[in-house]
Design a protein around this motif. Structure first.
Motif, mmCIF file in Angstrom:
data_model
loop_
_atom_site.group_PDB
_atom_site.id
_atom_site.type_symbol
_atom_site.label_atom_id
_atom_site.label_comp_id
_atom_site.label_asym_id
_atom_site.label_seq_id
_atom_site.Cartn_x
_atom_site.Cartn_y
_atom_site.Cartn_z
ATOM 1 N N HIS A 103 -5.044 -3.364 -3.908
ATOM 2 C CA HIS A 103 -5.893 -2.695 -2.928
ATOM 3 C C HIS A 103 -5.923 -3.545 -1.662
ATOM 4 O O HIS A 103 -5.371 -4.644 -1.608
ATOM 5 N N CYS A 138 -10.050 0.411 2.189
ATOM 6 C CA CYS A 138 -8.877 -0.054 1.444
ATOM 7 C C CYS A 138 -7.662 0.337 2.264
ATOM 8 O O CYS A 138 -7.464 1.501 2.554
ATOM 9 N N GLU A 140 -4.394 -0.530 1.492
ATOM 10 C CA GLU A 140 -3.134 -0.537 0.745
ATOM 11 C C GLU A 140 -3.121 0.728 -0.103
ATOM 12 O O GLU A 140 -4.098 1.006 -0.811
ATOM 13 N N TYR A 141 -2.023 1.470 -0.067
ATOM 14 C CA TYR A 141 -1.980 2.701 -0.865
ATOM 15 C C TYR A 141 -2.109 2.350 -2.346
ATOM 16 O O TYR A 141 -1.361 1.539 -2.881
ATOM 17 N N CYS A 142 -3.128 2.966 -2.998
ATOM 18 C CA CYS A 142 -3.418 2.571 -4.379
ATOM 19 C C CYS A 142 -3.492 3.753 -5.330
ATOM 20 O O CYS A 142 -3.899 3.597 -6.481
ATOM 21 N N HIS A 146 -6.801 6.992 -2.810
ATOM 22 C CA HIS A 146 -6.784 5.902 -1.827
ATOM 23 C C HIS A 146 -7.556 6.220 -0.549
ATOM 24 O O HIS A 146 -8.341 5.409 -0.067
ATOM 25 N N MET A 149 -11.257 5.687 -0.652
ATOM 26 C CA MET A 149 -11.770 4.412 -1.141
ATOM 27 C C MET A 149 -12.409 3.651 0.015
ATOM 28 O O MET A 149 -11.723 3.009 0.804
#
Ligand code: CUA
Length: 157
Positions: A103, A138, A140-142, A146, A149
């Motif tokens: 993340h 967040c 970062e692609y999670c 995502h 988030m």
């Protein structure tokens, strides 16, 4: 000097260079020439956060010297604790980790912006002066959630 002597000379010269390079690399790696970054203290078992005294109960804790430590878990798809509350005029060291995937942890409007990697603890210190509310995202692609988030940091009077 004939041709063979020149060949020998270059052969020897190139061997000296190669041995020199290897010696340089070895010398550095042994630690005499290069300060290696030691990250051994920041590793953590991502499957064992429930038993970790820092992250089993994500929270903000006041230290004896009046500074604060924030223990934050970034997971699909939320930040815990959320909202995170800290007092104004405080110095807060954030420790952030993840139990699942990579993340990001960015407190918008501050210099807190880090990757959160399972198995590692990201640490950074911020000073909060004025009361206010900051968004946390967040970056970062999670996974599927995502984009939703998000969290908040509340700096309270
Ligand atoms: Cu968590 Cu994107």
């Amino acid at each position: 000097m004939n041709i063979h002597s020149y060949e020998k000379l270059w052969l020897v010269a190139s061997m000296v260079l190669i041995v020199g390079f290897i010696a340089t690399v070895t010398y550095g790696a042994v630690g005499l020439g290069i300060a290696m970054i030691d990250d051994s203290e920041s590793s953590i078992d991502p499957d064992g956060l429930d038993e970790d005294e820092r992250f089993a109960d994500p929270r903000v804790a006041e230290m004896d010297d009046g500074t604060y430590e924030a223990y934050v878990v970034a997971e699909q798809y939320r930040f815990n604790p959320d909202p995170l509350e800290v007092p104004a005029n405080s110095t807060v060291t954030f420790h952030v980790t993840s139990p699942d995937v990579i993340h990001g942890y960015e407190i918008v409007g501050t210099n807190v912006n880090t990757m959160v990697i399972p198995g590692e603890v990201a640490t950074m210190t911020v000073e909060f002066e004025e009361p206010g509310e900051y968004g946390v995202v967040c970056n970062e692609y999670c996974g599927a959630g995502h984009h939703g988030m998000e969290g908040e940091v509340h700096v309270v009077p």
